[in-house]
Scaffold this motif. Structure first.
Motif, PDB file in Angstrom:
ATOM      1  N   ALA A  29       6.259  -0.826   9.664  1.00  0.00           N
ATOM      2  CA  ALA A  29       6.375   0.453   9.977  1.00  0.00           C
ATOM      3  C   ALA A  29       7.702   0.779  10.495  1.00  0.00           C
ATOM      4  CB  ALA A  29       5.190   0.769  10.687  1.00  0.00           C
ATOM      5  N   ARG A  30       7.986   1.693  10.618  1.00  0.00           N
ATOM      6  CA  ARG A  30       9.449   1.890  10.916  1.00  0.00           C
ATOM      7  C   ARG A  30       9.661   3.283  11.843  1.00  0.00           C
ATOM      8  NH1 ARG A  30      12.120   1.814   6.718  1.00  0.00           N
ATOM      9  NH2 ARG A  30      13.060  -0.581   7.124  1.00  0.00           N
ATOM     10  N   THR A  31      10.306   3.352  13.000  1.00  0.00           N
ATOM     11  CA  THR A  31      10.558   4.516  13.734  1.00  0.00           C
ATOM     12  C   THR A  31      11.988   4.744  13.589  1.00  0.00           C
ATOM     13  OG1 THR A  31       8.617   4.377  15.082  1.00  0.00           O
ATOM     14  CG2 THR A  31      10.352   5.816  16.084  1.00  0.00           C
ATOM     15  N   THR A  32      12.474   5.884  13.539  1.00  0.00           N
ATOM     16  CA  THR A  32      13.862   6.228  13.466  1.00  0.00           C
ATOM     17  C   THR A  32      14.193   7.276  14.540  1.00  0.00           C
ATOM     18  OG1 THR A  32      13.818   5.392  11.167  1.00  0.00           O
ATOM     19  CG2 THR A  32      15.911   6.576  11.753  1.00  0.00           C
ATOM     20  N   ALA A  33      15.487   7.283  15.158  1.00  0.00           N
ATOM     21  CA  ALA A  33      16.062   8.405  15.649  1.00  0.00           C
ATOM     22  C   ALA A  33      17.416   8.453  15.279  1.00  0.00           C
ATOM     23  CB  ALA A  33      15.911   8.122  17.273  1.00  0.00           C
ATOM     24  N   THR A  34      17.646   9.760  14.886  1.00  0.00           N
ATOM     25  CA  THR A  34      19.105  10.082  14.547  1.00  0.00           C
ATOM     26  C   THR A  34      19.860  11.317  15.180  1.00  0.00           C
ATOM     27  OG1 THR A  34      18.497  11.783  12.797  1.00  0.00           O
ATOM     28  CG2 THR A  34      18.439   9.351  12.143  1.00  0.00           C
ATOM     29  N   LEU A  35      21.242  11.356  15.153  1.00  0.00           N
ATOM     30  CA  LEU A  35      22.043  12.332  15.564  1.00  0.00           C
ATOM     31  C   LEU A  35      23.044  12.808  14.636  1.00  0.00           C
ATOM     32  CD1 LEU A  35      22.673  11.506  19.406  1.00  0.00           C
ATOM     33  CD2 LEU A  35      21.177  13.317  18.747  1.00  0.00           C
ATOM     34  N   GLY A  36      23.623  13.890  14.344  1.00  0.00           N
ATOM     35  CA  GLY A  36      24.768  13.910  13.402  1.00  0.00           C
ATOM     36  C   GLY A  36      25.459  15.347  13.971  1.00  0.00           C
ATOM     37  N   GLY A  89      19.910  16.558  14.904  1.00  0.00           N
ATOM     38  CA  GLY A  89      19.103  15.498  15.380  1.00  0.00           C
ATOM     39  C   GLY A  89      17.907  15.383  14.639  1.00  0.00           C
ATOM     40  N   GLY A  90      17.156  14.293  14.706  1.00  0.00           N
ATOM     41  CA  GLY A  90      15.977  14.000  14.187  1.00  0.00           C
ATOM     42  C   GLY A  90      15.001  12.636  14.571  1.00  0.00           C
ATOM     43  N   VAL A  91      14.059  12.828  14.084  1.00  0.00           N
ATOM     44  CA  VAL A  91      13.101  11.682  14.528  1.00  0.00           C
ATOM     45  C   VAL A  91      12.142  11.439  13.332  1.00  0.00           C
ATOM     46  CG1 VAL A  91      13.089  11.701  16.892  1.00  0.00           C
ATOM     47  CG2 VAL A  91      11.420  13.061  15.568  1.00  0.00           C
ATOM     48  N   ALA A  92      11.949  10.302  12.920  1.00  0.00           N
ATOM     49  CA  ALA A  92      10.978   9.881  11.903  1.00  0.00           C
ATOM     50  C   ALA A  92       9.993   8.885  11.950  1.00  0.00           C
ATOM     51  CB  ALA A  92      11.585   9.628  10.543  1.00  0.00           C
ATOM     52  N   TYR A  93       8.939   8.825  11.440  1.00  0.00           N
ATOM     53  CA  TYR A  93       7.956   7.627  11.534  1.00  0.00           C
ATOM     54  C   TYR A  93       7.492   7.390  10.032  1.00  0.00           C
ATOM     55  CZ  TYR A  93       4.015   4.416  12.161  1.00  0.00           C
ATOM     56  OH  TYR A  93       3.307   3.317  12.272  1.00  0.00           O
ATOM     57  N   ASP A  94       7.638   6.197   9.646  1.00  0.00           N
ATOM     58  CA  ASP A  94       6.972   5.547   8.318  1.00  0.00           C
ATOM     59  C   ASP A  94       6.012   4.639   8.352  1.00  0.00           C
ATOM     60  OD1 ASP A  94       9.595   6.571   6.222  1.00  0.00           O
ATOM     61  OD2 ASP A  94      10.525   5.793   8.163  1.00  0.00           O
ATOM     62  N   THR A  95       4.874   4.741   7.644  1.00  0.00           N
ATOM     63  CA  THR A  95       3.558   3.877   7.951  1.00  0.00           C
ATOM     64  C   THR A  95       4.228   2.842   7.085  1.00  0.00           C
ATOM     65  OG1 THR A  95       2.730   4.612   5.736  1.00  0.00           O
ATOM     66  CG2 THR A  95       1.927   5.886   7.869  1.00  0.00           C
ATOM     67  N   GLN A 134       0.981  -1.219  -0.042  1.00  0.00           N
ATOM     68  CA  GLN A 134      -0.019  -0.032  -0.065  1.00  0.00           C
ATOM     69  C   GLN A 134       0.919   1.251   0.066  1.00  0.00           C
ATOM     70  OE1 GLN A 134      -2.058  -0.410   3.431  1.00  0.00           O
ATOM     71  NE2 GLN A 134      -0.464  -0.513   4.904  1.00  0.00           N
ATOM     72  N   ASP A 135       0.300   2.412  -0.342  1.00  0.00           N
ATOM     73  CA  ASP A 135       1.172   3.719  -0.164  1.00  0.00           C
ATOM     74  C   ASP A 135       1.583   3.858   1.101  1.00  0.00           C
ATOM     75  OD1 ASP A 135       0.555   3.612  -3.140  1.00  0.00           O
ATOM     76  OD2 ASP A 135      -0.712   5.444  -2.971  1.00  0.00           O
ATOM     77  N   THR A 136       2.676   4.616   0.951  1.00  0.00           N
ATOM     78  CA  THR A 136       3.227   4.969   2.460  1.00  0.00           C
ATOM     79  C   THR A 136       3.241   6.368   2.645  1.00  0.00           C
ATOM     80  OG1 THR A 136       5.487   4.854   1.755  1.00  0.00           O
ATOM     81  CG2 THR A 136       4.489   2.810   2.752  1.00  0.00           C
ATOM     82  N   PHE A 137       3.100   6.763   3.830  1.00  0.00           N
ATOM     83  CA  PHE A 137       3.493   8.466   4.371  1.00  0.00           C
ATOM     84  C   PHE A 137       4.453   8.429   5.582  1.00  0.00           C
ATOM     85  CE2 PHE A 137      -0.572   8.117   2.286  1.00  0.00           C
ATOM     86  CZ  PHE A 137      -0.736   9.238   1.645  1.00  0.00           C
ATOM     87  N   SER A 138       5.254   9.293   5.579  1.00  0.00           N
ATOM     88  CA  SER A 138       6.247   9.429   6.579  1.00  0.00           C
ATOM     89  C   SER A 138       6.205  10.882   7.003  1.00  0.00           C
ATOM     90  CB  SER A 138       7.572   9.043   6.066  1.00  0.00           C
ATOM     91  OG  SER A 138       8.003   9.640   4.962  1.00  0.00           O
ATOM     92  N   LEU A 139       6.505  11.092   8.290  1.00  0.00           N
ATOM     93  CA  LEU A 139       6.691  12.207   8.894  1.00  0.00           C
ATOM     94  C   LEU A 139       7.959  12.417   9.371  1.00  0.00           C
ATOM     95  CD1 LEU A 139       5.387  15.045  10.008  1.00  0.00           C
ATOM     96  CD2 LEU A 139       4.714  13.750  11.913  1.00  0.00           C
ATOM     97  N   ARG A 140       8.716  13.468   9.273  1.00  0.00           N
ATOM     98  CA  ARG A 140      10.122  13.566   9.586  1.00  0.00           C
ATOM     99  C   ARG A 140      10.346  15.020  10.214  1.00  0.00           C
ATOM    100  NH1 ARG A 140      12.073   9.613   7.810  1.00  0.00           N
ATOM    101  NH2 ARG A 140      11.124   8.578   6.105  1.00  0.00           N
ATOM    102  N   LEU A 141      10.888  14.980  11.540  1.00  0.00           N
ATOM    103  CA  LEU A 141      11.204  16.117  12.194  1.00  0.00           C
ATOM    104  C   LEU A 141      12.541  16.168  12.421  1.00  0.00           C
ATOM    105  CD1 LEU A 141       9.664  18.772  13.646  1.00  0.00           C
ATOM    106  CD2 LEU A 141       9.993  17.321  15.575  1.00  0.00           C
TER     107      LEU A 141
END
Length: 454
Positions: free
Chosen positions: A432-439, A410-416, A386-393
């Motif tokens: 589905a995926r949840t991601t947390a990052t640093l840089g 830094g950031g966080v993201a959620y992909d359906t 199915q189509d996916t949507f993601s929100l990234r901050l």
């Protein structure tokens, strides 16, 4: 002949997380290039270096002089697959694993290009200002690869009909695969007014895929290994076109917005395949077929196959994507950026990329010719995506420290989920995926060093 060979090139998993813009979504990891990764992919409005080749080509507008970007993402895909259910009892068999629950299988691949279990995904790009020739014009070129993990190895040590080892639960999904996709690209960006940047990217890529799986040689609902066949394919596509468009607009010194769109990608790979049959693959009692190539006049994939190298084709559509985002910028008294925060929303049309087509120009022959037997069936591998949507901050903070400018990200993201309930597979990770990052970055007079992780 009463029994038709139901030979399906079943769950041939090529892991083609490839040949399309390397951004997030239900199947791709977030970000392209180190800066974007450090922001969890929230970069469509902010990225302004040549790594924008994989995010938003408008990002190179306003480049001063010539800027070169050299980078790579290192990704470790720690996947464990646990199939529901138990090994069935097979009439006339006394295999010790009958009735036992399927065990968990973990990926133990060692990518050819990388460090240990980490797959290297490179980005090399250059941008050059032509402002002295055409005011506001910037050109760029580079090579990038999708931010995905194309290597899998899950139960690859199994030998067909090993009497001491149960067949791996992933055998109809994926046993082993390696994929390499590279996208040489050119970019053009133009700044018609101070507030607006426009960009376009044109890619002509190529891919190389090698995969092994097991398929049903005959109708095999009990999943007895003797009616299986081991199938291996090695295919290439030397022309994978793709293109994208992007824009950025500065609403005010504190607010910027961006958008990017990327085309769907058609991957039409061709090469060879070979197979090893189980002892129970028979068209009739005592009628063991031999797999030979079809006659050239009947070839659906390509002519010239041999029994050891059947001609094989794999056709896959990768999805169209669209991303929009905006960011808020904090500036000092002199107008220099101190911090920013950005939000992106992305859509990927995986519903249009749910089916993979596999064609093998082979014939199951009883007499060594195509006079007696049946052709191998074309296979449609259905993922029910199915189509996916993601929100990234994501965001950043920077200040001058010691020898140069230090930037923290830094950031966080959620992909359906791309895969619907009960349709998750080991070949393409649709969860589905949840991601947390640093840089972080250190910018010196002529060099910037970036690090990022998640």
């Amino acid at each position: 002949m009463n029994q038709r060979l139901s030979w399906t090139i079943g769950s041939l998993a090529l892991g083609l997380l490839a040949a399309s813009p390397a951004r997030a979504g239900g199947l791709y990891l977030p970000g392209s290039g180190t800066v974007s990764v450090g922001r969890a992919g929230a970069s469509v409005a902010s990225l302004d270096d040549p790594s924008a080749i994989g995010v938003n080509p408008a990002g190179i507008a306003g480049t001063k002089g010539t800027v070169v970007y050299i980078g790579a993402s290192l990704i470790s895909f720690n996947m464990t697959f646990h199939r529901y259910g138990v090994y069935e009892d097979v009439a006339g068999r006394t295999d010790p694993w009958e009735g036992q629950a399927y065990g968990a299988v973990s990926d133990d691949s060692k990518p050819a290009i990388g460090v240990g279990p980490f797959q290297a995904v490179p980005t090399l790009a250059v941008a050059h200002s032509l402002d002295s020739v055409v005011k506001g014009l910037t050109i760029g070129a580079g090579i990038y690869a999708p931010t995905a993990y194309p290597a899998r190895r899950m139960g690859a040590d199994y030998t067909l009909e090993d009497p001491n080892t149960p067949p791996p639960p992933t055998r109809y999904d994926v046993i082993e695969q390696n994929a390499a996709v590279v996208l040489p690209s050119i970019m053009v960006a133009y700044r018609p007014i101070d507030k607006l940047d426009l960009g376009a990217r044109f890619s002509s890529g190529f891919g190389d895929f090698d995969a092994t799986t097991y398929v049903w040689g005959l109708a095999n609902f009990e999943e007895w290994a003797g009616k299986d066949a081991k199938f291996h394919v090695k295919v290439k596509d030397m022309f994978v076109p793709a293109f994208g468009l992007g824009a950025r607009y500065r609403v005010s010194p504190a607010i910027e917005v961006g958008a990017a769109w990327a085309s769907a990608v058609n991957v039409e790979a061709s090469g060879t395949g070979d197979t090893v049959q189980g002892s129970g693959v028979e068209l009739g009692p005592g009628q063991r077929p031999t797999i030979i190539p079809v006659e050239d006049s009947a070839a659906a994939c390509a002519k010239g196959g041999t029994a050891a190298a059947l001609k094989a084709c794999v056709n896959i559509v990768l999805p169209m994507t669209a991303t929009v985002g905006g960011r808020y910028i904090v500036r000092d008294a002199a107008g220099a950026q101190v911090a920013d925060v950005e939000a992106n929303v992305q859509w990927e049309q995986w519903s249009d990329a749910s089916i993979q087509e596999v064609i093998v120009d082979g014939f199951a022959s009883l007499d060594g010719t195509t006079n007696a037997g049946v052709p191998l069936n074309k296979s449609l591998i259905r993922h029910n995506f199915q189509d996916t949507f993601s929100l990234r901050l994501g965001g950043s903070y920077q200040r001058v420290m010691g020898p140069g400018l230090v930037t923290l990200r830094g950031g966080v993201a959620y992909d359906t989920a791309a895969a619907k309930d009960n349709w998750e597979r080991a070949d393409l990770d649709g969860a589905a995926r949840t991601t947390a990052t640093l840089g972080a970055s250190l910018t010196l007079s002529k060099v910037r060093i970036d690090l990022g992780g998640g």
